[in-house]
Write a protein that holds these residues in place. Structure first.
Motif, short mmCIF file in Angstrom:
data_model
loop_
_atom_site.label_atom_id
_atom_site.label_comp_id
_atom_site.label_asym_id
_atom_site.label_seq_id
_atom_site.Cartn_x
_atom_site.Cartn_y
_atom_site.Cartn_z
N GLY A 150 -19.33 7.62 2.78
CA GLY A 150 -18.81 6.60 1.89
C GLY A 150 -18.41 5.36 2.65
N HIS A 151 -17.94 4.41 1.92
CA HIS A 151 -17.61 3.09 2.46
C HIS A 151 -16.18 2.74 2.07
N ASN A 152 -15.37 2.38 3.05
CA ASN A 152 -13.99 1.99 2.78
C ASN A 152 -13.84 0.48 2.72
N THR A 153 -12.95 0.04 1.87
CA THR A 153 -12.59 -1.37 1.75
C THR A 153 -11.07 -1.44 1.66
N ILE A 154 -10.50 -2.44 2.30
CA ILE A 154 -9.06 -2.70 2.21
C ILE A 154 -8.89 -3.93 1.32
N PHE A 155 -7.94 -3.85 0.39
CA PHE A 155 -7.67 -4.93 -0.55
C PHE A 155 -6.26 -5.45 -0.31
N GLU A 156 -6.12 -6.73 0.06
CA GLU A 156 -4.82 -7.32 0.33
C GLU A 156 -4.48 -8.37 -0.72
N GLY A 157 -3.29 -8.27 -1.27
CA GLY A 157 -2.82 -9.21 -2.28
C GLY A 157 -2.57 -8.49 -3.60
N GLN A 158 -2.30 -9.28 -4.63
CA GLN A 158 -2.07 -8.71 -5.95
C GLN A 158 -2.39 -9.74 -7.03
N PHE A 159 -2.63 -9.22 -8.23
CA PHE A 159 -2.87 -10.06 -9.39
C PHE A 159 -1.58 -10.08 -10.21
N LEU A 160 -1.05 -11.27 -10.46
CA LEU A 160 0.21 -11.40 -11.18
C LEU A 160 -0.01 -11.43 -12.69
N LEU A 161 0.91 -10.81 -13.41
CA LEU A 161 0.88 -10.79 -14.87
C LEU A 161 1.77 -11.90 -15.43
N ASN A 162 1.44 -12.38 -16.62
CA ASN A 162 2.24 -13.42 -17.26
C ASN A 162 3.59 -12.91 -17.75
N LYS A 163 3.73 -11.59 -17.87
CA LYS A 163 4.99 -10.97 -18.30
C LYS A 163 5.00 -9.54 -17.80
#
Length: 169
Positions: free
Chosen positions: A2-15
Motif C-alpha cells: 500500500g501507499h501512505n500519505t500524511i495530511f497536515e492541516g484541517q478544514f474549518l467549519l462555519n459553526k
C-alpha cells in the motif's frame, strides 16, 4: 503493501458540529464501510424499508453496528456472521472506499485526518462528506491540507473554499 500519505492541516467549519453530525462523522472515520442489506436492517429494527432507507441511506451508508465482528471461541478469534452485510470488501455505492480517514476534531470546529495509514480516495471522501452530510445540514467547510505521499514528487494540497474542493499539485 500500500501507499501512505500524511495530511497536515484541517478544514474549518462555519459553526460547531451538532451532536448527531459529530457522531455520524466520527463513526464514518471509525468503521470499515461495508455495503449492507437495508431489508435485513429494517427487519432487525422492526421498521419499514423506507424508514430504514431514510435513516441509514443507500446500502446502509450511515449504518454503524454496535455488535462485535469477532469473538473469542476456545482461544480462537472467529468472525461473527453479520446478516446485514451484502459484501465484506465493497463499501456502499455512494462511498468511495472501505475507509474514511477524515474525522471531526474534538471541539467540533473542524475536520482533519485521523492519522490512519493507507488513506485512499481522500479527495472523494471529503467531497462525499460535504455533499451528503455537511451541506444538507447547512455546514460550510473552508481550509487547506498539505498532503505528503511516499514518493519524491508525491505532494499536493487540498483546498476547500465555501464547500468547493480543489486539488493543487
Amino acid at each position: 503493501m500500500g501507499h501512505n500519505t500524511i495530511f497536515e492541516g484541517q478544514f474549518l467549519l462555519n459553526k460547531p458540529l451538532d451532536e448527531e453530525t459529530y457522531k455520524l462523522l466520527f463513526n464514518l472515520s471509525d468503521t470499515r464501510r461495508l455495503s449492507r442489506n437495508i431489508e435485513v436492517i429494517s427487519k432487525q429494527e422492526n421498521i419499514s424499508v423506507s424508514e430504514a432507507l431514510t435513516k441509514y441511506g443507500e446500502e446502509g451508508e450511515f449504518y454503524f453496528s454496535n455488535e462485535p465482528n469477532h469473538v473469542l471461541v476456545g482461544g480462537i478469534l472467529k468472525r461473527v456472521k453479520d446478516e446485514t452485510v451484502l459484501e465484506r470488501n465493497r463499501p456502499p455505492k455512494s462511498q468511495p472506499s472501505l475507509w474514511c480517514c477524515w474525522a471531526p476534531i474534538e471541539n467540533r470546529t473542524a475536520i482533519a485526518w485521523n492519522g490512519q495509514d493507507k488513506f485512499y480516495n481522500s479527495l472523494e471522501w471529503i467531497e462525499y462528506i460535504i455533499e451528503r452530510i455537511l451541506k444538507p445540514r447547512s455546514y460550510v467547510l473552508n481550509g487547506e491540507i498539505e498532503c505528503f505521499g511516499e514518493g519524491l514528487n508525491d505532494n499536493w494540497r487540498i483546498n476547500i473554499k465555501n464547500n468547493k474542493v480543489y486539488k493543487f499539485d
